[in-house]
Design an enzyme around this catalytic site. Sequence first.
Site, PDB file in Angstrom:
ATOM      1  N   TRP A   1      25.031  17.754  -7.257  1.00 46.52           N
ATOM      2  CA  TRP A   1      24.069  18.541  -6.462  1.00 46.52           C
ATOM      3  C   TRP A   1      24.727  19.795  -5.895  1.00 46.52           C
ATOM      4  O   TRP A   1      24.608  20.100  -4.715  1.00 46.52           O
ATOM      5  CB  TRP A   1      23.449  17.705  -5.331  1.00 46.52           C
ATOM      6  CG  TRP A   1      22.790  16.436  -5.785  1.00 46.52           C
ATOM      7  CD1 TRP A   1      23.126  15.172  -5.396  1.00 46.52           C
ATOM      8  CD2 TRP A   1      21.695  16.310  -6.689  1.00 46.52           C
ATOM      9  NE1 TRP A   1      22.311  14.258  -6.010  1.00 46.52           N
ATOM     10  CE2 TRP A   1      21.422  14.926  -6.820  1.00 46.52           C
ATOM     11  CE3 TRP A   1      20.918  17.220  -7.418  1.00 46.52           C
ATOM     12  CZ2 TRP A   1      20.408  14.436  -7.640  1.00 46.52           C
ATOM     13  CZ3 TRP A   1      19.908  16.740  -8.237  1.00 46.52           C
ATOM     14  CH2 TRP A   1      19.665  15.364  -8.335  1.00 46.52           C
TER      15      TRP A   1
ATOM     16  N   GLU B   1      29.257  13.718  -3.774  1.00 42.09           N
ATOM     17  CA  GLU B   1      29.568  13.033  -5.031  1.00 42.09           C
ATOM     18  C   GLU B   1      28.406  12.131  -5.441  1.00 42.09           C
ATOM     19  O   GLU B   1      27.519  11.845  -4.629  1.00 42.09           O
ATOM     20  CB  GLU B   1      30.844  12.205  -4.873  1.00 42.09           C
ATOM     21  CG  GLU B   1      32.072  13.051  -4.574  1.00 42.09           C
ATOM     22  CD  GLU B   1      33.375  12.259  -4.556  1.00 42.09           C
ATOM     23  OE1 GLU B   1      34.430  12.887  -4.390  1.00 42.09           O
ATOM     24  OE2 GLU B   1      33.322  11.021  -4.711  1.00 42.09           O
ATOM     25  N   PRO B   2      28.399  11.662  -6.686  1.00 43.36           N
ATOM     26  CA  PRO B   2      27.308  10.785  -7.132  1.00 43.36           C
ATOM     27  C   PRO B   2      27.107   9.574  -6.223  1.00 43.36           C
ATOM     28  O   PRO B   2      25.971   9.141  -6.012  1.00 43.36           O
ATOM     29  CB  PRO B   2      27.755  10.373  -8.541  1.00 43.36           C
ATOM     30  CG  PRO B   2      28.587  11.516  -9.024  1.00 43.36           C
ATOM     31  CD  PRO B   2      29.308  12.016  -7.805  1.00 43.36           C
TER      32      PRO B   2
ATOM     33  N   GLU C   1      22.680  19.454   3.197  1.00 39.81           N
ATOM     34  CA  GLU C   1      23.435  19.808   4.403  1.00 39.81           C
ATOM     35  C   GLU C   1      23.157  18.830   5.545  1.00 39.81           C
ATOM     36  O   GLU C   1      23.105  19.194   6.717  1.00 39.81           O
ATOM     37  CB  GLU C   1      23.114  21.242   4.872  1.00 39.81           C
ATOM     38  CG  GLU C   1      23.151  22.300   3.804  1.00 39.81           C
ATOM     39  CD  GLU C   1      24.547  22.628   3.330  1.00 39.81           C
ATOM     40  OE1 GLU C   1      25.507  22.041   3.852  1.00 39.81           O
ATOM     41  OE2 GLU C   1      24.677  23.461   2.436  1.00 39.81           O
TER      42      GLU C   1
ATOM     43  N   GLY D   1      -7.563  24.635  -3.098  1.00 43.16           N
ATOM     44  CA  GLY D   1      -6.999  24.573  -4.442  1.00 43.16           C
ATOM     45  C   GLY D   1      -6.101  25.750  -4.759  1.00 43.16           C
ATOM     46  O   GLY D   1      -5.134  25.610  -5.524  1.00 43.16           O
TER      47      GLY D   1
ATOM     48  N   PHE E   1      30.667  24.913  -3.748  1.00 41.91           N
ATOM     49  CA  PHE E   1      31.320  24.072  -2.749  1.00 41.91           C
ATOM     50  C   PHE E   1      31.176  22.624  -3.178  1.00 41.91           C
ATOM     51  O   PHE E   1      30.063  22.113  -3.313  1.00 41.91           O
ATOM     52  CB  PHE E   1      30.620  24.311  -1.407  1.00 41.91           C
ATOM     53  CG  PHE E   1      31.059  23.446  -0.258  1.00 41.91           C
ATOM     54  CD1 PHE E   1      32.155  23.794   0.517  1.00 41.91           C
ATOM     55  CD2 PHE E   1      30.341  22.310   0.105  1.00 41.91           C
ATOM     56  CE1 PHE E   1      32.525  23.025   1.617  1.00 41.91           C
ATOM     57  CE2 PHE E   1      30.704  21.535   1.199  1.00 41.91           C
ATOM     58  CZ  PHE E   1      31.803  21.892   1.950  1.00 41.91           C
TER      59      PHE E   1
END
Length: 392
Positions: A169, A140-141, A371, A348, A136
């Site tokens: 992404w 955009e950048p 989202e 740990g 999808f």
Amino acid sequence: MSQDLFQAPDYYNIDDLLTEEHLLIRQAARDWVKRDVSPIIEEAAQKAEFPKSIIKGLSEIGAFGPYIPEEYGGAGLDQISYGLIMQEIERGDSGVRSTASVQSSLVMFPIYAYGTEEQKQKFLPKLASGEFMGSFGLTEPDHGSNPGGMTTNFKDKGDHYLLNGAKMWISNAPFCDVAVVWAKNEEGRIHGLIVERGMEGFSTPETHNKWSLRASATGELLFNNVKVPKENLLTGKSGLGAPLSCLDSARYGIAWGAIGAAMDCYDTALRYAKERIQFDKPIASFQLQQKKLAEMITEITKAQLLALRLGQLKNEGKATTAQISMAKRNNVDMAIKIAREARQILGGMGIVGDYSIMRHMMNLESVITYEGTHDIHLLITGMDITGIAAFK
């Protein structure tokens, strides 16, 4: 390889509110995660590889378009069933749930809701079976929280559209067969186009060096004079509301999915606290550890009730964008806080791959951002209750 001993908490007997079908669907997804995801997911995350071997299983449990009618290859299930499947998958791993969410809510949903009959027949059955995988393209950048500012565009060239731009992404991008891409036409109106693998000028480079969603394939969608056939335009709806409606469906799935991640962290921490001996007694006997565990189960229970009511509203066609936004923000925030507290209970041991907690924690750092970021969702609620938009 550690054994999957997960036992789902149900402090308020919420299962009593589910139908027999809901319980069977959830159990099938839970069994599949235990059998096919848990044994391989830690290694996949360590290697930063998406395990493509699970695609067939995702299809078999109905994770691809569960609410899409059977005539188009879906399972024809209700929205609560969809949520429960997402919950169980994200209990295994957020990245795997991302793959299913994108396929269902961001690719199959817009084709079903806004596509032509020919597009539905051509793409939906193959997407439902996993023969086709989708992505999808909205972000955009330079345009994330402000998708309306997108610069990706297409021009009418008579017998085809010419598409140019870039998306970033994008889950499933490196191996997708089809991409539902949102772009502006020459008048600046946003439309959806179905871009297919193999179209000249269309490439999908993978994003590397992620510390989060490492078992999910993320990449870019690049369009360099891509010729898109006119029959690949989604004609049913245009404008920013079209892609945002897809995000509503995806955010709804995330609201359920995050509960699964939280449940897994809680269950792991509870079991560990009962078994870990310090000062000659299990650490579960100490007040501060009990405080952490009590708060975890309280928040999980609240999130379950929020998601269930939202699912009921979705089934009735009454759920609003703002209601979905609230559930996404609250439940992901809840899950990431529980992951951090659970990590502390394990000390740990909480950072190693023998346990799932650190992987969930890193994954949720992405889920709380994609989202719609945590902050933007707060402002969506703020706008809904005041009538004033604070992000424009």
